[in-house]
Design a protein around this motif. Structure first.
Motif, PDB file in Angstrom:
ATOM      1  N   GLY A  94      19.765  -5.796 -10.671  1.00 14.29           N
ATOM      2  CA  GLY A  94      20.551  -4.706 -10.108  1.00 14.29           C
ATOM      3  C   GLY A  94      21.003  -4.999  -8.694  1.00 14.29           C
ATOM      4  N   GLU A  95      20.914  -6.260  -8.311  1.00 10.43           N
ATOM      5  CA  GLU A  95      21.240  -6.633  -6.938  1.00 10.43           C
ATOM      6  C   GLU A  95      22.712  -6.417  -6.596  1.00 10.43           C
ATOM      7  N   MET A  96      23.551  -6.274  -7.652  1.00  9.53           N
ATOM      8  CA  MET A  96      24.974  -6.063  -7.394  1.00  9.53           C
ATOM      9  C   MET A  96      25.262  -4.613  -7.008  1.00  9.53           C
ATOM     10  N   GLY A  97      24.240  -3.772  -6.960  1.00  7.18           N
ATOM     11  CA  GLY A  97      24.408  -2.396  -6.491  1.00  7.18           C
ATOM     12  C   GLY A  97      24.830  -1.440  -7.585  1.00  7.18           C
ATOM     13  N   ASN A  98      25.405  -0.329  -7.162  1.00  2.38           N
ATOM     14  CA  ASN A  98      25.828   0.692  -8.111  1.00  2.38           C
ATOM     15  C   ASN A  98      26.967   0.188  -8.990  1.00  2.38           C
ATOM     16  N   TRP A  99      26.910   0.605 -10.257  1.00  4.14           N
ATOM     17  CA  TRP A  99      27.967   0.252 -11.193  1.00  4.14           C
ATOM     18  C   TRP A  99      29.023   1.346 -11.153  1.00  4.14           C
ATOM     19  N   ASP A 100      30.032   1.136 -10.311  1.00  2.11           N
ATOM     20  CA  ASP A 100      31.091   2.113 -10.118  1.00  2.11           C
ATOM     21  C   ASP A 100      32.386   1.604 -10.756  1.00  2.11           C
ATOM     22  N   LEU A 101      33.460   2.359 -10.587  1.00  3.09           N
ATOM     23  CA  LEU A 101      34.746   1.988 -11.181  1.00  3.09           C
ATOM     24  C   LEU A 101      35.193   0.603 -10.744  1.00  3.09           C
ATOM     25  N   GLU A 102      35.001   0.282  -9.477  1.00  5.23           N
ATOM     26  CA  GLU A 102      35.424  -1.018  -8.960  1.00  5.23           C
ATOM     27  C   GLU A 102      34.769  -2.156  -9.731  1.00  5.23           C
ATOM     28  N   LEU A 103      33.476  -2.012  -9.998  1.00  3.47           N
ATOM     29  CA  LEU A 103      32.746  -3.061 -10.700  1.00  3.47           C
ATOM     30  C   LEU A 103      33.027  -3.029 -12.201  1.00  3.47           C
ATOM     31  N   ILE A 104      33.012  -1.846 -12.782  1.00  2.00           N
ATOM     32  CA  ILE A 104      33.213  -1.720 -14.229  1.00  2.00           C
ATOM     33  C   ILE A 104      34.588  -2.243 -14.651  1.00  2.00           C
ATOM     34  N   SER A 105      35.599  -2.009 -13.812  1.00  4.25           N
ATOM     35  CA  SER A 105      36.956  -2.445 -14.162  1.00  4.25           C
ATOM     36  C   SER A 105      37.097  -3.959 -14.218  1.00  4.25           C
ATOM     37  N   LEU A 106      36.128  -4.697 -13.662  1.00  2.79           N
ATOM     38  CA  LEU A 106      36.178  -6.164 -13.688  1.00  2.79           C
ATOM     39  C   LEU A 106      35.548  -6.753 -14.945  1.00  2.79           C
ATOM     40  N   LEU A 107      34.861  -5.925 -15.721  1.00  5.24           N
ATOM     41  CA  LEU A 107      34.227  -6.436 -16.935  1.00  5.24           C
ATOM     42  C   LEU A 107      35.288  -6.811 -17.964  1.00  5.24           C
ATOM     43  N   PRO A 108      35.038  -7.823 -18.773  1.00  5.30           N
ATOM     44  CA  PRO A 108      36.038  -8.219 -19.779  1.00  5.30           C
ATOM     45  C   PRO A 108      36.209  -7.130 -20.835  1.00  5.30           C
ATOM     46  N   LYS A 109      37.396  -7.042 -21.403  1.00  3.86           N
ATOM     47  CA  LYS A 109      37.666  -6.041 -22.438  1.00  3.86           C
ATOM     48  C   LYS A 109      36.790  -6.236 -23.674  1.00  3.86           C
ATOM     49  N   SER A 110      36.232  -7.423 -23.801  1.00  6.38           N
ATOM     50  CA  SER A 110      35.364  -7.710 -24.944  1.00  6.38           C
ATOM     51  C   SER A 110      34.015  -7.003 -24.849  1.00  6.38           C
ATOM     52  N   CYS A 111      33.641  -6.576 -23.634  1.00 13.35           N
ATOM     53  CA  CYS A 111      32.320  -5.989 -23.425  1.00 13.35           C
ATOM     54  C   CYS A 111      32.250  -4.585 -24.013  1.00 13.35           C
ATOM     55  N   LYS A 112      31.299  -4.351 -24.884  1.00  8.66           N
ATOM     56  CA  LYS A 112      31.196  -3.073 -25.585  1.00  8.66           C
ATOM     57  C   LYS A 112      29.863  -2.363 -25.410  1.00  8.66           C
ATOM     58  N   ILE A 113      28.851  -3.040 -24.843  1.00  4.58           N
ATOM     59  CA  ILE A 113      27.532  -2.414 -24.743  1.00  4.58           C
ATOM     60  C   ILE A 113      26.774  -2.974 -23.546  1.00  4.58           C
ATOM     61  N   TYR A 114      26.044  -2.096 -22.871  1.00  2.00           N
ATOM     62  CA  TYR A 114      25.184  -2.471 -21.755  1.00  2.00           C
ATOM     63  C   TYR A 114      23.810  -1.863 -22.040  1.00  2.00           C
ATOM     64  N   ALA A 115      22.819  -2.701 -22.320  1.00  2.16           N
ATOM     65  CA  ALA A 115      21.463  -2.248 -22.612  1.00  2.16           C
ATOM     66  C   ALA A 115      20.574  -2.561 -21.417  1.00  2.16           C
ATOM     67  N   SER A 116      20.042  -1.509 -20.800  1.00  2.00           N
ATOM     68  CA  SER A 116      19.306  -1.684 -19.554  1.00  2.00           C
ATOM     69  C   SER A 116      17.919  -1.073 -19.613  1.00  2.00           C
ATOM     70  N   ALA A 117      17.018  -1.641 -18.829  1.00  2.00           N
ATOM     71  CA  ALA A 117      15.684  -1.070 -18.662  1.00  2.00           C
ATOM     72  C   ALA A 117      15.772   0.234 -17.890  1.00  2.00           C
ATOM     73  N   GLY A 118      14.723   1.038 -18.009  1.00  3.84           N
ATOM     74  CA  GLY A 118      14.601   2.264 -17.238  1.00  3.84           C
ATOM     75  C   GLY A 118      15.113   3.492 -17.966  1.00  3.84           C
ATOM     76  N   ALA A 119      14.632   4.641 -17.498  1.00  3.28           N
ATOM     77  CA  ALA A 119      15.049   5.912 -18.095  1.00  3.28           C
ATOM     78  C   ALA A 119      16.241   6.505 -17.361  1.00  3.28           C
TER      79      ALA A 119
END
Length: 379
Positions: A94-119
């Motif tokens: 999680g060192e890249m910080g909060n997952w906001d619009l700026e970061l999410i918009s850089l993900l490839p269109k192929s990405c469909k799922i994010y499975a993360s630890a924690g509640a």
């Protein structure tokens, strides 16, 4: 030195987690293996499930990167067109910080799922992620037992003034010891038959209700956006349609609800509390206006508090931490070896289940997910 397995450490095997199939999934196609981006540290416990994941996917690693480095790597498509992301530990990757619009918009269109630890998932904009066609999965079932146990400790501490007794004994002062020994009984109570008002009767809230009602014979009231008739029946719970109804009657109010970007309890709400009631928070610190809580404690409107989480972590409000009627923890309610084992495994299971067409197991943002075949084309 290799990390011990649960068996090596004398631990029982992780409990079987429930499978809740989501409607949206993308089966693995024939041809080159789809890519999964693994964020953070190496796997520590679930080596066989991880080997299965590696047999089905090409695993790329980002390890630990700052936000700018991570964004640069995404722009350069360093990890290719990955279809999913895997974060097995809540305190790494999680060192890249909060997952906001700026970061999410850089993900490839192929990405469909994010499975993360924690509640909790207040660090990721799950709505924006869904609008970009990505399902976010948390791992709440894996830490439910640990969080519920810690909640019981905090609840008991608010009824029995354990913090006062602990600090007096730890001071090694005969005077402080004698003061606590002589005077605590006059201001403490057993929780039996008291009303525990739970805000959020999800998996964790429900497990706390089971423990509190069975072991301590507490009466369970709850407020939630949806009603749970079966859970009500199981623990004899009373549903409060309004938050005001719950606050006015509960002897102890427990927060077990996700943070939706707004303070839930501040001065107006604390004034609705039953005089002398208690509050416990195992959800997110920012749900509570801490200055208003200090005022409510000082006035006696609230008699005691138990806080695992804090509004400005890792900074703890000293006006709360230094009080004898407040137990503070370091956001460790869900921290156990068993939780970490479950986090690892559930993330793997989410990825495999989703990609094989059975649906994600623990999605949290399906209500915002676009339904068209290529939800990211117009993002």
């Amino acid at each position: 030195m290799s990390t011990p397995t649960p068996a090596d450490a004398g631990l029982p095997p992780p409990p079987t987690l429930p499978s809740i199939t989501a409607a949206t999934s993308i089966p693995i196609s024939s041809g080159p293996k789809p890519i999964i981006l693994h964020l953070g540290d190496d796997i520590r416990w679930n080596h066989e499930p991880y080997a299965e994941l590696a047999s089905k996917f090409q695993i790329e690693r980002s390890y630990s990167l700052g936000k700018e480095e991570f964004k640069k790597a995404l722009r350069e498509k360093k990890w290719g067109d990955f279809v999913g992301m895997y974060r097995p530990f809540w305190n790494t990757g999680g060192e890249m910080g909060n997952w906001d619009l700026e970061l999410i918009s850089l993900l490839p269109k192929s990405c469909k799922i994010y499975a993360s630890a924690g509640a909790g998932f207040d660090w990721v904009d799950t709505k924006t992620m869904a609008e970009h066609g990505i399902i976010y999965c948390n791992s709440a079932p894996a830490c439910t037992e640990s969080v519920a146990d810690a909640a019981i400790v905090l609840i008991l501490s608010t009824f029995r003034a354990f913090v006062w007794s602990f600090l007096a004994a730890r001071s090694c002062s005969p005077d402080q010891f004698s003061d606590a020994n002589r005077n605590i009984a006059a201001v403490t109570h057993n929780p039996n038959e008291a009303i525990l008002g739970i805000i959020g009767l999800g998996k964790i809230g429900y497990r706390i209700a089971q423990k509190a009602s069975t072991a301590f014979e507490m009466k369970i009231w709850y407020h939630d956006l949806v009603r749970f008739p079966e859970r009500e029946k199981e623990v004899g719970a009373k549903w409060c349609e309004s938050l005001e109804e719950l606050l006015a009657k509960a002897d102890c109010v427990l927060l077990a609800t996700p943070y939706a970007g707004e303070v839930l309890l501040s001065t107006p709400q604390f004034q609705m509390f039953k005089p002398g009631a208690r509050i416990v928070n195992i959800a997110r610190g920012r749900l509570i206006d801490e200055d208003a809580l200090v005022e409510a404690l000082e006035s006696g409107q609230i008699s005691a508090a138990g806080l695992d989480v804090h509004a400005n972590e890792p900074v703890v409000n000293p006006k709360l931490a230094q009080r004898e009627n407040v137990m503070v923890l370091s956001h460790t309610a869900g921290a156990s070896v068993e939780s970490h084992i479950g986090f690892e495994r559930l993330g793997i299971e989410n990825l495999i289940s989703f990609m094989e067409g059975r649906g994600a197991i623990t999605p949290v943002n399906l209500q915002w997910l676009k339904k068209d075949d290529d939800a990211r084309e117009d993002a």
